[in-house]
Design an enzyme around this catalytic site. Structure first.
Site, mmCIF file in Angstrom:
data_model
loop_
_atom_site.group_PDB
_atom_site.id
_atom_site.type_symbol
_atom_site.label_atom_id
_atom_site.label_comp_id
_atom_site.label_asym_id
_atom_site.label_seq_id
_atom_site.Cartn_x
_atom_site.Cartn_y
_atom_site.Cartn_z
ATOM 1 N N HIS A 237 -34.965 -28.113 4.584
ATOM 2 C CA HIS A 237 -33.643 -27.162 3.997
ATOM 3 C C HIS A 237 -34.229 -25.840 3.250
ATOM 4 C CE1 HIS A 237 -31.653 -30.728 5.235
ATOM 5 N NE2 HIS A 237 -32.285 -31.632 4.351
ATOM 6 N N ARG A 238 -35.348 -25.384 3.748
ATOM 7 C CA ARG A 238 -35.968 -24.182 3.124
ATOM 8 C C ARG A 238 -35.822 -23.970 1.770
ATOM 9 N NH1 ARG A 238 -36.313 -21.100 7.195
ATOM 10 N NH2 ARG A 238 -36.860 -19.300 6.131
#
Length: 196
Positions: A170-171
């Site tokens: 999710h970065r």
């Protein structure tokens, strides 16, 4: 978890050698020209220890000219298979002749000859001209050792800053940054984290 950026780099490089299909030692080298314009290209890491990160090139090339004018550089390793990258920034110095000689002697013969034949970064009207220069150099050194050209040698980037970036879901990446402190009293590093 190590708090020595050089040991951490060695660990990550070892993993990269095992997982990267090609040139795990490839790094982007960024320099700045006299006009302030940045320039980046890929080079190969040929040595690393507590003194810094070493690469070799023609000292009459564009990158060498930029380093002569502003002896600072940034490096970037990107290991896609590991989802990691390492960023390095610091001053650049010329590697001693004996170290450059030793590395040059370890290169393949055609790579040695190519260092003599190439006027790196200069305009080339036709590929045949370079091939003819290579053939001339090949004949010149036929049957003997190929010495290191006087215009070819190593550069060492001594890091003031090293950042280790690890991809996360999710970065929500992990970024550890090491900054050199107390240079006059020996090698010491402060460590911190950066927001992704």
């Amino acid at each position: 978890m190590t708090h020595d950026p050089h040991a951490l780099f060695q660990s990550w490089m070892k993993e990269a050698r095992a997982s990267e299909p090609n040139d795990s030692n490839a790094m982007a080298l960024a320099t700045v020209g006299a006009d302030g314009m940045p320039s980046v290209r890929m080079v190969l890491l040929k040595g690393h220890d507590a003194r810094g990160f070493v690469f070799y090139t023609n000292r009459e090339s564009r990158k060498a000219g930029e380093l002569a004018g502003d002896p600072k550089a940034a490096l970037l390793f990107h290991w896609k298979s590991l989802r990691r990258q390492v960023r390095i920034e610091g001053p650049v110095s010329i590697v001693a002749d004996d170290e450059s000689d030793a590395y040059f002697a370890s290169r393949g013969r055609d790579s040695q000859l190519g260092a003599w034949a190439s006027e790196q970064s200069r305009p080339l009207a036709d590929r045949a001209i370079f091939e003819a220069r290579f053939a001339e150099v090949q004949a010149r050194f036929e049957g003997g050792d190929v010495p290191r050209p006087p215009h070819w040698g190593g550069y060492r980037v001594t890091p003031d800053r090293i950042e280790f970036w690890q991809d996360r879901a999710h970065r929500l990446h992990e970024r550890r940054v090491f900054t050199r402190t107390g240079v006059a009293s020996g090698e010491a590093w402060s460590e911190g984290l950066l927001y992704p």
